[in-house]
Design an enzyme around this catalytic site. Structure first.
Site, mmCIF file in Angstrom:
data_model
loop_
_atom_site.group_PDB
_atom_site.id
_atom_site.type_symbol
_atom_site.label_atom_id
_atom_site.label_comp_id
_atom_site.label_asym_id
_atom_site.label_seq_id
_atom_site.Cartn_x
_atom_site.Cartn_y
_atom_site.Cartn_z
ATOM 1 C CG ASN A 1 -52.626 95.609 36.953
ATOM 2 O OD1 ASN A 1 -53.698 95.899 36.434
ATOM 3 N ND2 ASN A 1 -52.339 94.398 37.388
ATOM 4 C CB THR B 1 -26.696 95.682 35.018
ATOM 5 O OG1 THR B 1 -27.082 96.472 33.889
ATOM 6 C CG2 THR B 1 -26.296 96.609 36.153
ATOM 7 C CE1 TYR C 1 -37.039 89.948 31.729
ATOM 8 C CE2 TYR C 1 -35.318 89.825 30.054
ATOM 9 C CZ TYR C 1 -35.869 90.433 31.169
ATOM 10 O OH TYR C 1 -35.240 91.525 31.720
#
Ligand code: UDP
Length: 311
Positions: free
Chosen positions: A99, A175, A145
């Site tokens: 999308n 991070t 994932y």
């Protein structure tokens, strides 16, 4: 004034990215369905140049007006989230990417995919270079994932090749920094929370597995540089300073001045044994290099966790 869309805007990285873009004169639309994001991360972004839209990008995205850049950051991003919301994780990486790319094509916008070091799986090549294809278990708990992001990379390249969309792929390594979700189960939030509360600090396995941790401001700078470049091939962005998880736990216990004990817990399935980015490409082609060391990034992160825990 250029206009950008950030999906996953209410998350850790998304919220920092929105701030960075606003500081550079962008008008920003932040989109999130708030499954793992939190609007508290966006509270400081007041002013007319920022708009928040609550929307799940796995459904058709309807956005009025022109758009120059799309940053697709929407996704659960911690191992306990993949276990809790595996189907949403697969859907946002696949349908959500489709999308967002469709929107980029319709608006003639440039598109950046937030990909991940997880596409390398439990790597057999170390450090990881972008031309390594990875070692991923498709049917394990992390597969939802890893495979969604691998699909997202393939879809991004297809939109580039078929429709000529200007695309960028950033492979983000671990991070850390302020606005990480307290209860997301990852090592940094878990260790800080446990150490600050005086609870046992849970190191999974024997703690000899390694990670390499990048401070959030360096990452956001890398994202912006990549988006501003003309590189279609994937680029690793992360800090190559590698350490074991046990060393990380010891550092955090020492920094917090905690009396917590470090204890061992079972290693999750498919937990990568090593991880370190090879950042030759980012260095050479983006002029990017991390500037904040782990030791410099931990104190402001500690301040954040202290405040969030009311300590
Ligand atoms: N980890 C740990 N204790 C925790 C949470 C994580 O020892 O309470 C370990 C985890 O098993 C992994 C490393 O820390 O080896 C980094 O985990 P994280 O979830 O932060 O990120 P990822 O595995 O996605 O790199």
């Amino acid at each position: 004034m250029p206009r950008a869309l950030v999906t996953g805007a209410a998350g850790f990285i998304g919220s920092h990215l929105c701030q960075y873009l606003l500081d550079r004169g962008f008008s920003v639309v932040g989109m999130d369905n708030l499954i793992t994001g939190d609007t508290a991360n966006l509270q400081h972004l007041t002013g007319s140049d920022f708009v928040f839209v609550r929307h799940d990008v796995t459904n058709y995205i309807n956005l009025e007006g022109p758009l120059d850049w799309i940053f697709h950051f929407a996704s659960p991003a911690s191992p306990i989230d993949y276990l809790r919301v595996p189907i949403q994780t697969l859907k946002v990486g696949s349908l959500g990417t489709h999308n967002s790319l469709g929107l980029a094509k319709a608006k003639r916008a440039r598109f950046l995919l937030a990909s991940t070091s997880e596409i390398y799986g439990d790597p057999l090549v170390h450090p990881q270079r972008e031309d390594y294809w990875g070692n991923v278990n498709p049917v394990g708990p992390r597969g939802v994932y890893d495979e969604a992001k691998r699909f997202a990379e393939a879809m991004t390249m297809a939109y580039h090749r078929v429709h000529g969309v200007e695309t960028r792929i950033i492979r983000i390594f671990n991070t850390f920094g302020p606005r990480m979700r307290l209860e997301d189960g990852r090592a940094i939030p878990a260790f800080f929370t446990q150490a600050l509360r005086g609870e046992d600090v849970t190191v999974f396995g024997d703690g000899s597995q390694t990670r390499s941790l990048c401070y959030i401001s360096d990452l956001v700078d890398g994202i912006f540089r990549l988006m501003s470049s003309d590189l279609t091939d994937p680029v690793n962005v992360g800090n190559p300073q590698e350490l074991t998880i046990r060393q990380l736990a010891e550092k955090i216990v020492a920094l917090t001045g905690s009396r917590s004990r470090i204890v061992n817990r079972p290693l999750p399935v498919d937990d990568p044994k090593v991880r370190q980015p090879d950042i030759t490409r980012a260095r050479a082609l983006l002029g990017w290099e991390p500037r904040v060391s782990l030791d410099e990034g931990l104190p402001p992160t500690l301040e954040y966790f202290r405040k969030r825990l009311g300590l």
